[in-house]
Motif scaffolding. Structure first.
Motif, PDB file in Angstrom:
ATOM      1  N   MET A 219       0.831  -1.204   0.000  1.00 25.08           N
ATOM      2  CA  MET A 219       0.000   0.000   0.000  1.00 25.08           C
ATOM      3  C   MET A 219       0.862   1.249   0.000  1.00 25.08           C
ATOM      4  SD  MET A 219      -2.846  -1.257   2.794  1.00 25.08           S
ATOM      5  CE  MET A 219      -1.651  -2.244   3.706  1.00 25.08           C
ATOM      6  N   PHE A 220       0.585   2.130  -0.934  1.00 27.76           N
ATOM      7  CA  PHE A 220       1.203   3.456  -0.985  1.00 27.76           C
ATOM      8  C   PHE A 220       0.115   4.439  -0.551  1.00 27.76           C
ATOM      9  CE2 PHE A 220       3.343   0.838  -4.098  1.00 27.76           C
ATOM     10  CZ  PHE A 220       4.687   1.158  -3.967  1.00 27.76           C
ATOM     11  N   MET A 221       0.289   5.076   0.610  1.00 28.23           N
ATOM     12  CA  MET A 221      -0.785   5.874   1.193  1.00 28.23           C
ATOM     13  C   MET A 221      -0.374   7.329   1.394  1.00 28.23           C
ATOM     14  SD  MET A 221      -1.993   3.016   4.016  1.00 28.23           S
ATOM     15  CE  MET A 221      -0.296   2.575   4.400  1.00 28.23           C
ATOM     16  N   ALA A 222      -1.221   8.216   0.904  1.00 29.75           N
ATOM     17  CA  ALA A 222      -0.997   9.658   1.074  1.00 29.75           C
ATOM     18  C   ALA A 222      -2.320  10.305   1.464  1.00 29.75           C
ATOM     19  CB  ALA A 222      -0.451  10.269  -0.212  1.00 29.75           C
ATOM     20  N   ASP A 223      -2.293  11.570   1.808  1.00 28.26           N
ATOM     21  CA  ASP A 223      -3.525  12.280   2.123  1.00 28.26           C
ATOM     22  C   ASP A 223      -4.395  12.337   0.875  1.00 28.26           C
ATOM     23  OD1 ASP A 223      -2.502  12.692   4.627  1.00 28.26           O
ATOM     24  OD2 ASP A 223      -1.818  14.749   4.215  1.00 28.26           O
ATOM     25  N   GLY A 224      -5.574  11.744   0.946  1.00 25.52           N
ATOM     26  CA  GLY A 224      -6.513  11.854  -0.160  1.00 25.52           C
ATOM     27  C   GLY A 224      -6.548  10.667  -1.106  1.00 25.52           C
ATOM     28  N   GLU A 225      -5.543   9.798  -1.075  1.00 21.55           N
ATOM     29  CA  GLU A 225      -5.595   8.648  -1.976  1.00 21.55           C
ATOM     30  C   GLU A 225      -4.683   7.519  -1.502  1.00 21.55           C
ATOM     31  OE1 GLU A 225      -4.304   9.437  -5.924  1.00 21.55           O
ATOM     32  OE2 GLU A 225      -2.327  10.153  -5.336  1.00 21.55           O
ATOM     33  N   ARG A 226      -4.947   6.338  -2.034  1.00 16.42           N
ATOM     34  CA  ARG A 226      -4.141   5.159  -1.714  1.00 16.42           C
ATOM     35  C   ARG A 226      -4.005   4.299  -2.966  1.00 16.42           C
ATOM     36  NH1 ARG A 226      -7.172   3.236   1.996  1.00 16.42           N
ATOM     37  NH2 ARG A 226      -8.155   1.431   1.018  1.00 16.42           N
ATOM     38  N   VAL A 227      -2.797   3.848  -3.229  1.00 20.39           N
ATOM     39  CA  VAL A 227      -2.534   2.942  -4.344  1.00 20.39           C
ATOM     40  C   VAL A 227      -2.136   1.592  -3.763  1.00 20.39           C
ATOM     41  CG1 VAL A 227      -1.079   2.469  -6.360  1.00 20.39           C
ATOM     42  CG2 VAL A 227      -1.797   4.823  -5.862  1.00 20.39           C
ATOM     43  N   GLU A 228      -2.768   0.523  -4.232  1.00 22.99           N
ATOM     44  CA  GLU A 228      -2.446  -0.804  -3.756  1.00 22.99           C
ATOM     45  C   GLU A 228      -2.056  -1.710  -4.921  1.00 22.99           C
ATOM     46  OE1 GLU A 228      -5.612  -2.434  -1.447  1.00 22.99           O
ATOM     47  OE2 GLU A 228      -5.544  -0.837   0.071  1.00 22.99           O
ATOM     48  N   ILE A 229      -1.011  -2.473  -4.723  1.00 27.23           N
ATOM     49  CA  ILE A 229      -0.598  -3.493  -5.697  1.00 27.23           C
ATOM     50  C   ILE A 229      -0.684  -4.833  -4.982  1.00 27.23           C
ATOM     51  CG2 ILE A 229       1.312  -4.380  -7.096  1.00 27.23           C
ATOM     52  CD1 ILE A 229       2.221  -1.491  -7.485  1.00 27.23           C
ATOM     53  N   THR A 230      -1.518  -5.729  -5.495  1.00 33.22           N
ATOM     54  CA  THR A 230      -1.843  -6.979  -4.805  1.00 33.22           C
ATOM     55  C   THR A 230      -1.616  -8.188  -5.692  1.00 33.22           C
ATOM     56  OG1 THR A 230      -3.495  -5.953  -3.353  1.00 33.22           O
ATOM     57  CG2 THR A 230      -3.708  -8.306  -3.736  1.00 33.22           C
ATOM     58  N   HIS A 231      -1.110  -9.239  -5.070  1.00 35.97           N
ATOM     59  CA  HIS A 231      -1.047 -10.542  -5.737  1.00 35.97           C
ATOM     60  C   HIS A 231      -1.603 -11.589  -4.786  1.00 35.97           C
ATOM     61  CE1 HIS A 231       0.648 -14.459  -6.915  1.00 35.97           C
ATOM     62  NE2 HIS A 231       0.551 -13.980  -8.142  1.00 35.97           N
ATOM     63  N   LYS A 232      -2.482 -12.469  -5.301  1.00 33.30           N
ATOM     64  CA  LYS A 232      -3.040 -13.546  -4.506  1.00 33.30           C
ATOM     65  C   LYS A 232      -2.856 -14.857  -5.259  1.00 33.30           C
ATOM     66  CE  LYS A 232      -6.446 -10.788  -1.989  1.00 33.30           C
ATOM     67  NZ  LYS A 232      -7.851 -10.675  -1.522  1.00 33.30           N
ATOM     68  N   ALA A 233      -2.212 -15.805  -4.611  1.00 28.43           N
ATOM     69  CA  ALA A 233      -2.004 -17.118  -5.215  1.00 28.43           C
ATOM     70  C   ALA A 233      -3.090 -18.075  -4.740  1.00 28.43           C
ATOM     71  CB  ALA A 233      -0.631 -17.665  -4.835  1.00 28.43           C
TER      72      ALA A 233
END
Length: 267
Positions: A219-233
């Protein structure tokens, strides 16, 4: 056909590797080993991998089958892997290593063999996870120091190391892109009155339970937004298929240190 030996064949990954080796069009199982004194010694390896009898019996000494394979895939334990790589170096055999949990001293000892044989070491052999490594590097460089970075991972109850090797590798990718020293900024747990979060921290959260094959989210988190990069096996075959692909590729290489980024052309 590339003849593959599998160390740690009785484990979850070992069984998936037997299946993946038999399904790949350019590989065949040459040998399979289990821990010393295992009750499975002498059992047909195909019965573990649910692919029918193969006429290859499980042994507890890889030296006994050294002439029966071209490449070794090792998902065993740090101490066993160190013994195996030493033997492979003595017989000029490439080795693909998925073992995790090495100490700093063990890692140094392991990497020394790259001058003798092709050595492929990866925290994760999934094609999707290795694509995530590339995306994390790009995201960290674009988002920079204005975003808080946290790594979450979940695995089954039987996993013995924490955080996972994949999570640690994700942290290394992030730290490198952000020009930070992971040893100084990593936080592996929080409890009590810890105060405000330092901006340069890279946090790790670990969950263990059930039969979770492997989930990772950054998770990349800042004021006002969040970017998530996810992998699920959802199956260990995702990792096994990648490891077998790596073994075929590694057989064509000269001595050196490689990982899945090399195999997939993501450098």
């Amino acid at each position: 056909m590339t003849r593959i030996a599998i160390a740690g064949a009785a484990g979850r990954m070992g069984k998936a590797l037997i299946e993946a080796t038999q399904k790949h069009p350019h590989t065949t199982l040459g040998a399979a080993t289990v821990r010393t004194g295992s009750s499975l010694v002498g059992v047909d390896a195909g019965e573990l991998g649910n692919v029918g009898k193969l006429g290859i019996t499980l042994v507890d000494n890889i030296a006994a089958v050294i002439d029966q394979f071209d490449v070794l895939i090792d998902f065993s334990s740090p101490l066993a892997t160190l013994e195996h790589v030493k033997l492979c170096a003595a017989h000029n055999k490439p080795i693909v290593i998925g073992t995790t949990g090495f100490s700093a001293a063990e890692k140094t000892e392991l990497l020394a063999y790259q001058t003798q044989i092709p050595l492929l070491l990866s925290a994760n052999f999934s094609t999707g996870v290795n694509l995530c490594f590339k995306l994390l590097d790009l995201a960290a460089r674009v988002l920079g120091d204005e975003y808080d970075v946290e790594v979450y991972e979940a695995h089954h109850r039987h996993k013995v190391d924490s955080p996972s090797g994949t999570a640690v590798r994700m942290g290394e990718v992030l730290a490198n892109a952000l020009e930070r020293d992971l040893d100084k900024v990593a936080v592996y747990g929080r409890e009590g009155q810890i105060g405000p979060r330092p901006r340069d921290t890279i946090g790790f959260a670990t969950v263990r339970g059930g039969d979770v094959v492997g989930d990772h989210t950054v998770m990349f988190m800042a004021d006002g937004e969040r970017v998530e990069i996810t992998h699920k096996a959802s199956s260990r075959l995702a990792f096994a298929n990648g490891a077998v692909r790596a073994a075929v590729w590694l057989q064509q290489q000269k001595s050196g240190l490689f990982d899945m980024q090399d195999v997939l052309g993501l450098r």
